[in-house]
Enzyme design. Structure first.
Site, PDB file in Angstrom:
ATOM      1  N   ASP A 191       0.847  -1.037  -0.329  1.00  0.00           N
ATOM      2  CA  ASP A 191       0.548  -0.158  -0.023  1.00  0.00           C
ATOM      3  C   ASP A 191       1.067   1.237   0.034  1.00  0.00           C
ATOM      4  OD1 ASP A 191      -2.844  -0.761   1.127  1.00  0.00           O
ATOM      5  OD2 ASP A 191      -1.595  -2.374   1.367  1.00  0.00           O
ATOM      6  N   THR A 219      -6.785  -4.972   0.595  1.00  0.00           N
ATOM      7  CA  THR A 219      -5.579  -5.244   1.285  1.00  0.00           C
ATOM      8  C   THR A 219      -5.571  -6.218   2.223  1.00  0.00           C
ATOM      9  OG1 THR A 219      -5.071  -3.032   1.491  1.00  0.00           O
ATOM     10  CG2 THR A 219      -3.898  -4.481   3.373  1.00  0.00           C
TER      11      THR A 219
END
Length: 309
Positions: free
Chosen positions: A51, A122
């Site tokens: 990320d 995620t």
């Protein structure tokens, strides 16, 4: 095409290459086995090294080429020098060759807002559900999502050796969408896609009210919109706050470019101006067709619980 491409076409062409670079970063970190997971607000709200580096790559690459652009990313990262290897300078030639829709041909950098989710899905990424993972770059003008790029770094990952891994799709209002085969759910089947890991009574009540023939629970907002445009679901129903503007800007633009619709649970559009609040407080309802039917099925209890912005 005479003259140089319009600013917005150059931006979309850059976003395409930048999304591919971010997808490669996401894939490389997974294969390294060192995900660097941290919890942001809890076990269902995670951040990984992927990320962080993917967002650095996207934001630094776009702001270097378009310095007057407003870029809003999901991750709150400290201001630091970005490694040169994270910078992507390429632009997708096929996009530069396309004619810009007349209404967007004179837009300036400073009029555009880019919403970035460097790694949508995620939680699924950390659990190995890799087809749920996307990189999202959405472009807004006048509060409206007008263009978007979705990279699926692990597309085809289950096909094993020899399969072409990963793909990038993009779309723009007035131009259409590219990089996938548009399909609708066959017949009159109502297949609802909804959250995999953020469910509650409101969410399930709203899904049940649609009287679906089938419910598909998957991760990632980008992934759910892909389900719609590839004929695997007819509606994405999420009657809860939780989704943010960076989750929906790019997917909304692609969906709208092929005649679909994304709204809050009341049927009202979201705005993507630079100063709006990030949370999509009144949930998400997205369809390729028959949006009004799904809006009409939302229970009163849900409408009362989720006030429109």
């Amino acid at each position: 095409m005479s003259g140089s491409p319009a600013v917005v076409m150059r931006l979309v062409a850059s976003a395409y290459s930048v999304a591919e670079k971010a997808g490669a970063i996401v894939s490389k970190i997974l294969h390294s086995g060192e995900l660097g997971i941290v919890e942001k607000t809890g076990t269902n709200d995670l951040q990984t090294l992927a990320d962080r580096l993917a967002q650095q790559s996207i934001c630094a690459s776009l702001s270097r080429r378009f310095p007057k652009l407003t870029i809003i990313g999901e991750e709150e990262l400290p201001a630091e020098e970005v490694q040169e290897e994270l910078i992507e300078t390429g632009q997708a030639e096929e996009i530069l060759q396309k004619s810009c829709p007349a209404e967007y041909s004179d837009l300036k950098e400073e009029e555009l807002v880019v919403w970035v989710d460097p790694l949508d899905g995620t939680k699924e990424y950390t659990e190995g559900l890799l087809d749920n993972v996307t990189v999202l770059i959405g472009i807004a003008y006048g509060g409206k999502a007008i263009a978007g790029v979705i990279n699926q770094p692990f597309y085809n990952y289950q096909l094993g050796a020899g399969a072409v891994l990963g793909r990038t799709m993009w779309g723009m209002l007035g131009l259409g969408a590219f990089g996938f085969q548009l399909q609708e759910v066959l017949g009159d089947r109502r297949i609802v896609t909804t959250t995999r890991s953020h469910s509650n009574k409101l969410v399930t009540d709203c899904v049940d009210a649609m009287e679906p023939h089938e419910v598909v629970r998957v991760g990632g907002a980008g992934n759910k919109i892909i389900q719609l445009v590839e004929g695997k679901a007819s509606a994405y129903v999420f009657a809860s706050p939780g989704c943010k503007k960076w989750d929906t800007c790019a997917p909304e633009a692609i969906l709208h470019a092929v005649g679909g619709k994304l709204t809050d649970i009341h049927g009202n559009p979201y705005r993507y101006d630079a100063n709006v609040k990030h949370m999509n407080s009144a949930g998400v309802l997205a369809t390729l067709r028959n949006h009004d039917y799904y809006v009409s099925r939302v229970p009163q209890s849900v409408l009362q619980a989720l006030k429109t912005d």
